[in-house]
Design a protein around this motif. Structure first.
Motif, PDB file in Angstrom:
ATOM      1  N   TYR A 118    -113.332 -56.204   3.617  1.00  0.00           N
ATOM      2  CA  TYR A 118    -113.469 -57.111   2.567  1.00  0.00           C
ATOM      3  C   TYR A 118    -114.145 -56.349   1.353  1.00  0.00           C
ATOM      4  CZ  TYR A 118    -112.291 -61.160   5.598  1.00  0.00           C
ATOM      5  OH  TYR A 118    -111.595 -61.901   6.299  1.00  0.00           O
ATOM      6  N   ASN A 119    -114.690 -55.320   1.493  1.00  0.00           N
ATOM      7  CA  ASN A 119    -115.533 -54.632   0.543  1.00  0.00           C
ATOM      8  C   ASN A 119    -114.443 -53.823  -0.445  1.00  0.00           C
ATOM      9  OD1 ASN A 119    -117.796 -53.496  -0.940  1.00  0.00           O
ATOM     10  ND2 ASN A 119    -118.196 -52.004   0.595  1.00  0.00           N
ATOM     11  N   PHE A 120    -113.669 -54.510  -1.019  1.00  0.00           N
ATOM     12  CA  PHE A 120    -113.169 -53.963  -2.345  1.00  0.00           C
ATOM     13  C   PHE A 120    -113.118 -54.584  -3.598  1.00  0.00           C
ATOM     14  CE2 PHE A 120    -110.227 -57.398  -0.451  1.00  0.00           C
ATOM     15  CZ  PHE A 120    -109.659 -57.732  -1.488  1.00  0.00           C
ATOM     16  N   ALA A 121    -113.029 -53.862  -4.731  1.00  0.00           N
ATOM     17  CA  ALA A 121    -113.071 -54.302  -6.082  1.00  0.00           C
ATOM     18  C   ALA A 121    -111.706 -54.946  -6.493  1.00  0.00           C
ATOM     19  CB  ALA A 121    -113.739 -53.354  -7.001  1.00  0.00           C
ATOM     20  N   SER A 122    -111.710 -55.881  -7.449  1.00  0.00           N
ATOM     21  CA  SER A 122    -110.397 -56.220  -8.022  1.00  0.00           C
ATOM     22  C   SER A 122    -109.936 -55.573  -9.214  1.00  0.00           C
ATOM     23  CB  SER A 122    -110.594 -57.671  -8.342  1.00  0.00           C
ATOM     24  OG  SER A 122    -110.742 -58.426  -7.029  1.00  0.00           O
ATOM     25  N   PRO A 123    -108.869 -55.548  -9.578  1.00  0.00           N
ATOM     26  CA  PRO A 123    -108.334 -54.846 -11.007  1.00  0.00           C
ATOM     27  C   PRO A 123    -108.722 -55.696 -12.178  1.00  0.00           C
ATOM     28  CG  PRO A 123    -106.465 -56.039 -10.099  1.00  0.00           C
ATOM     29  CD  PRO A 123    -107.565 -55.962  -8.831  1.00  0.00           C
ATOM     30  N   VAL A 124    -108.787 -54.951 -13.345  1.00  0.00           N
ATOM     31  CA  VAL A 124    -109.187 -55.665 -14.544  1.00  0.00           C
ATOM     32  C   VAL A 124    -108.205 -55.465 -15.454  1.00  0.00           C
ATOM     33  CG1 VAL A 124    -111.654 -55.503 -14.073  1.00  0.00           C
ATOM     34  CG2 VAL A 124    -110.249 -53.506 -15.325  1.00  0.00           C
ATOM     35  N   ALA A 125    -108.316 -56.141 -16.527  1.00  0.00           N
ATOM     36  CA  ALA A 125    -107.014 -55.867 -17.659  1.00  0.00           C
ATOM     37  C   ALA A 125    -106.764 -54.565 -18.193  1.00  0.00           C
ATOM     38  CB  ALA A 125    -107.335 -56.845 -18.768  1.00  0.00           C
ATOM     39  N   SER A 126    -105.470 -54.296 -18.275  1.00  0.00           N
ATOM     40  CA  SER A 126    -105.431 -52.808 -18.706  1.00  0.00           C
ATOM     41  C   SER A 126    -105.338 -52.617 -20.301  1.00  0.00           C
ATOM     42  CB  SER A 126    -103.908 -52.240 -18.368  1.00  0.00           C
ATOM     43  OG  SER A 126    -103.565 -51.185 -19.012  1.00  0.00           O
ATOM     44  N   ASP A 127    -106.392 -51.640 -20.675  1.00  0.00           N
ATOM     45  CA  ASP A 127    -106.268 -51.356 -22.224  1.00  0.00           C
ATOM     46  C   ASP A 127    -104.829 -50.464 -22.624  1.00  0.00           C
ATOM     47  OD1 ASP A 127    -108.600 -52.548 -22.346  1.00  0.00           O
ATOM     48  OD2 ASP A 127    -109.908 -50.536 -21.819  1.00  0.00           O
ATOM     49  N   ARG A 128    -104.405 -49.908 -21.711  1.00  0.00           N
ATOM     50  CA  ARG A 128    -103.198 -48.968 -21.999  1.00  0.00           C
ATOM     51  C   ARG A 128    -101.747 -49.715 -22.021  1.00  0.00           C
ATOM     52  NH1 ARG A 128    -100.886 -43.669 -18.418  1.00  0.00           N
ATOM     53  NH2 ARG A 128     -99.349 -43.233 -20.241  1.00  0.00           N
ATOM     54  N   TYR A 129    -101.686 -50.902 -21.136  1.00  0.00           N
ATOM     55  CA  TYR A 129    -100.307 -51.524 -21.062  1.00  0.00           C
ATOM     56  C   TYR A 129    -100.610 -53.097 -21.335  1.00  0.00           C
ATOM     57  CZ  TYR A 129     -98.803 -47.642 -18.575  1.00  0.00           C
ATOM     58  OH  TYR A 129     -98.662 -46.261 -17.876  1.00  0.00           O
ATOM     59  N   PRO A 130    -100.243 -53.649 -22.221  1.00  0.00           N
ATOM     60  CA  PRO A 130    -100.399 -54.984 -22.648  1.00  0.00           C
ATOM     61  C   PRO A 130     -99.882 -55.935 -21.500  1.00  0.00           C
ATOM     62  CG  PRO A 130     -99.662 -54.034 -24.633  1.00  0.00           C
ATOM     63  CD  PRO A 130     -99.319 -53.078 -23.274  1.00  0.00           C
ATOM     64  N   GLY A 131    -100.617 -56.699 -21.066  1.00  0.00           N
ATOM     65  CA  GLY A 131    -100.442 -57.413 -19.915  1.00  0.00           C
ATOM     66  C   GLY A 131    -100.182 -56.791 -18.471  1.00  0.00           C
ATOM     67  N   GLY A 132    -100.983 -55.752 -18.348  1.00  0.00           N
ATOM     68  CA  GLY A 132    -101.114 -54.775 -17.399  1.00  0.00           C
ATOM     69  C   GLY A 132    -102.188 -55.211 -16.495  1.00  0.00           C
ATOM     70  N   THR A 173    -110.287 -49.949  -5.208  1.00  0.00           N
ATOM     71  CA  THR A 173    -109.767 -51.230  -5.806  1.00  0.00           C
ATOM     72  C   THR A 173    -108.638 -51.567  -5.405  1.00  0.00           C
ATOM     73  OG1 THR A 173    -111.096 -50.420  -7.935  1.00  0.00           O
ATOM     74  CG2 THR A 173    -109.459 -52.030  -8.342  1.00  0.00           C
ATOM     75  N   SER A 174    -108.277 -52.898  -5.104  1.00  0.00           N
ATOM     76  CA  SER A 174    -107.080 -53.465  -4.499  1.00  0.00           C
ATOM     77  C   SER A 174    -106.642 -54.538  -4.968  1.00  0.00           C
ATOM     78  CB  SER A 174    -107.370 -53.603  -2.983  1.00  0.00           C
ATOM     79  OG  SER A 174    -107.523 -52.362  -2.399  1.00  0.00           O
ATOM     80  N   PHE A 234    -105.980 -45.876 -12.021  1.00  0.00           N
ATOM     81  CA  PHE A 234    -104.566 -46.149 -12.396  1.00  0.00           C
ATOM     82  C   PHE A 234    -104.184 -47.352 -12.859  1.00  0.00           C
ATOM     83  CE2 PHE A 234     -99.939 -45.603 -11.517  1.00  0.00           C
ATOM     84  CZ  PHE A 234     -99.730 -44.397 -11.382  1.00  0.00           C
ATOM     85  N   ASP A 235    -103.141 -47.443 -13.921  1.00  0.00           N
ATOM     86  CA  ASP A 235    -102.793 -48.833 -14.616  1.00  0.00           C
ATOM     87  C   ASP A 235    -101.332 -49.028 -14.136  1.00  0.00           C
ATOM     88  OD1 ASP A 235    -105.330 -48.610 -15.676  1.00  0.00           O
ATOM     89  OD2 ASP A 235    -104.444 -48.973 -17.468  1.00  0.00           O
ATOM     90  N   VAL A 236    -101.021 -50.235 -14.021  1.00  0.00           N
ATOM     91  CA  VAL A 236     -99.423 -50.777 -13.944  1.00  0.00           C
ATOM     92  C   VAL A 236     -99.156 -51.722 -14.948  1.00  0.00           C
ATOM     93  CG1 VAL A 236     -98.164 -52.116 -12.302  1.00  0.00           C
ATOM     94  CG2 VAL A 236     -99.991 -50.697 -11.288  1.00  0.00           C
ATOM     95  N   ALA A 237     -98.191 -51.715 -15.555  1.00  0.00           N
ATOM     96  CA  ALA A 237     -97.422 -52.410 -16.409  1.00  0.00           C
ATOM     97  C   ALA A 237     -96.888 -53.456 -15.953  1.00  0.00           C
ATOM     98  CB  ALA A 237     -96.763 -51.252 -17.495  1.00  0.00           C
ATOM     99  N   THR A 238     -95.961 -53.454 -15.038  1.00  0.00           N
ATOM    100  CA  THR A 238     -94.918 -54.438 -14.594  1.00  0.00           C
ATOM    101  C   THR A 238     -94.715 -54.006 -12.983  1.00  0.00           C
ATOM    102  OG1 THR A 238     -93.052 -53.246 -14.874  1.00  0.00           O
ATOM    103  CG2 THR A 238     -93.797 -54.583 -16.658  1.00  0.00           C
ATOM    104  N   PHE A 244    -106.761 -50.602 -12.111  1.00  0.00           N
ATOM    105  CA  PHE A 244    -107.390 -50.237 -10.908  1.00  0.00           C
ATOM    106  C   PHE A 244    -108.333 -49.105 -10.882  1.00  0.00           C
ATOM    107  CE2 PHE A 244    -103.323 -52.259 -10.591  1.00  0.00           C
ATOM    108  CZ  PHE A 244    -103.535 -53.386  -9.323  1.00  0.00           C
ATOM    109  N   ARG A 245    -109.578 -49.469 -11.413  1.00  0.00           N
ATOM    110  CA  ARG A 245    -110.412 -48.441 -11.644  1.00  0.00           C
ATOM    111  C   ARG A 245    -111.446 -48.268 -10.724  1.00  0.00           C
ATOM    112  NH1 ARG A 245    -111.777 -50.917 -18.007  1.00  0.00           N
ATOM    113  NH2 ARG A 245    -109.430 -50.486 -18.675  1.00  0.00           N
ATOM    114  N   PRO A 246    -112.226 -46.808 -10.781  1.00  0.00           N
ATOM    115  CA  PRO A 246    -112.895 -46.480  -9.503  1.00  0.00           C
ATOM    116  C   PRO A 246    -114.383 -47.381  -9.598  1.00  0.00           C
ATOM    117  CG  PRO A 246    -113.087 -44.936 -11.391  1.00  0.00           C
ATOM    118  CD  PRO A 246    -112.294 -45.883 -11.688  1.00  0.00           C
ATOM    119  N   ASN A 247    -114.971 -47.628  -8.441  1.00  0.00           N
ATOM    120  CA  ASN A 247    -116.231 -48.360  -8.306  1.00  0.00           C
ATOM    121  C   ASN A 247    -116.822 -48.085  -7.141  1.00  0.00           C
ATOM    122  OD1 ASN A 247    -115.232 -50.268  -5.695  1.00  0.00           O
ATOM    123  ND2 ASN A 247    -113.560 -50.058  -7.196  1.00  0.00           N
ATOM    124  N   GLU A 248    -117.864 -48.622  -6.780  1.00  0.00           N
ATOM    125  CA  GLU A 248    -118.645 -48.092  -5.674  1.00  0.00           C
ATOM    126  C   GLU A 248    -118.143 -48.812  -4.235  1.00  0.00           C
ATOM    127  OE1 GLU A 248    -122.786 -48.969  -6.512  1.00  0.00           O
ATOM    128  OE2 GLU A 248    -122.852 -47.545  -8.218  1.00  0.00           O
TER     129      GLU A 248
END
Length: 395
Positions: A270-284, A296-297, A378-382, A287-291
């Motif tokens: 259960y110890n995982f972080a959630s993704p945030v909005a992408s600055d690279r892809y609008p609407g993407g 991040t999943s 890593f960022d995902v667009a679609t 998945f950034r590093p965390n402790e």
């Protein structure tokens, strides 16, 4: 009423006794789920206990508010194994309502008093439903070995209950009858949290059954001893099937999401972080590093505009790249690594109609994951879905 079986509550409560007398009375067994409805199946609840020495014993029942519903003297009992049975009635002879009740058994020997406490759960109504995939089966289809799936889902079903293994149906029987009420299929599943049946509308020699309307009749008994009968109409057609492909592409941030259930042995999954909005892809999504131990999943799902079938398959395609263009970071789409700016597809998956998150709502047969582990970003667009399904050639 569906209640989770209460276990692990056999906690001795000491009165004014010395610590050396803790073993005056001990639980042996207290299966505490029963159904006092007079049908002959688990109408009573039985508590087994051991006495280390002869003692005077009383037993009783309290409602959740503390009102004593039933009290009984078991008189003086010798050392050894004994049992006490409650029939679900209060002292005035009234059957108690469904719910949880406090049980005590108290032993007194001289100045020593010891009380054991647990709970009994009265449950007189079985509740559940029969979930069926596509209601028509095509036994003569040549493009695919067609079949339907029928699943019994008890009220209160959850992946946690399935993995813990405490809440199951002791016996579930499915019979399929033709228009003359002749049984053409009879199968029993025992000790399953999710009794599942598949049917291809074929005889034992592999030949197709006649076209027409059939009826699936399910009979299940729950842990409290309650009987439930359900039925479902099924159509057998000799038409051929043709393959269709449904596709859908969505910005990653708008894809449906769910929170997963993990096996108890998963150790900190259960110890995982959630993704945030992408600055690279609008609407993407990013998945950034965390402790977090597990990185991040994201856990994603997608519904269909038509009914899923167990023979259907699908795959997911992701378009994206490292959060910082040109970096060497990687991401994983359902186990498939993505490196650099790229497009990657998952393997083809068969639809699993008894898997979470499809059950218990029965609405999300497509699901996938995307994630990273530190120090990757890593960022995902679609996300795109290709879904292969089958329809009647005559339609």
């Amino acid at each position: 009423m569906a209640l989770l079986l209460v276990t692990g509550l056999l906690v001795p409560a000491l009165g004014a006794s010395a610590a050396g007398h803790r073993d005056l009375i001990e639980w042996v067994h207290a299966y505490n789920l029963f159904s006092p409805n007079g049908d002959g199946r688990r109408d009573t609840v039985r508590f087994v206990f051991d006495l280390a020495h002869g003692a005077r014993v009383t037993a009783g029942v309290r409602a959740s508010g503390g009102t004593v519903l039933h009290a009984q003297s078991l008189h003086r009992l010798d050392s050894g194994r004994h049992h006490w049975t409650w029939d679900g009635r209060s002292d005035d002879g009234t059957v108690v309502a469904d719910g949880s009740y406090d049980i005590w058994i108290r032993a007194r020997r001289g100045a020593v008093t010891q009380t054991l406490k647990t709970r009994a759960v009265a449950d007189t109504v079985a509740q559940g439903r029969l979930v069926t995939s596509r209601p028509t089966v095509y036994p003569r289809a040549q493009i695919v070995d067609d079949q339907i799936q029928l699943v019994y889902v008890a009220e209160g079903w959850s992946p946690y209950v399935v993995w813990v293994g405490e809440d199951f149906q002791p016996r579930t029987e499915l019979r399929i009858l033709n228009h003359r009420d002749k049984v053409v299929r009879d199968e029993v599943v025992k000790d399953s949290a999710t009794p599942t049946f598949t049917w291809d509308a074929r005889r034992t020699d592999g030949t197709a059954l006649a076209e027409g309307t059939y009826r699936a009749r399910l009979r299940t008994i729950d842990q409290a001893g309650n009987l439930l009968r359900l039925s479902q109409r099924i159509t057998v057609s000799h038409a051929q099937l043709v393959e269709q492909v449904w596709t859908n592409t969505v910005p990653a941030a708008t894809a449906g999401r769910f929170y997963p259930w993990f096996d108890l042995g998963c150790n900190d999954c259960y110890n995982f972080a959630s993704p945030v909005a992408s600055d690279r892809y609008p609407g993407g999504l990013s998945f950034r590093p965390n402790e977090s131990t597990w990185g991040t999943s994201g856990y994603f799902l997608m519904d269909l505009p038509f009914t899923a079938a167990p023979v259907d398959t699908y795959r997911i395609t992701a378009v994206g790249g490292p959060t910082v263009p040109g970096a060497s970071d990687v991401g994983a789409l359902s186990g498939v690594l993505m490196r650099g700016d790229s497009t990657a597809s998952s393997p083809w998956f068969h639809v699993d109609l008894v898997d979470y998150p499809y059950l218990p709502v029965g609405e999300a047969p497509i699901h996938w994951t995307f994630g990273t582990k530190p120090p990757n970003s890593f960022d995902v667009a679609t996300f795109s879905v290709e879904y292969r399904y089958y329809v009647s050639a005559a339609s």
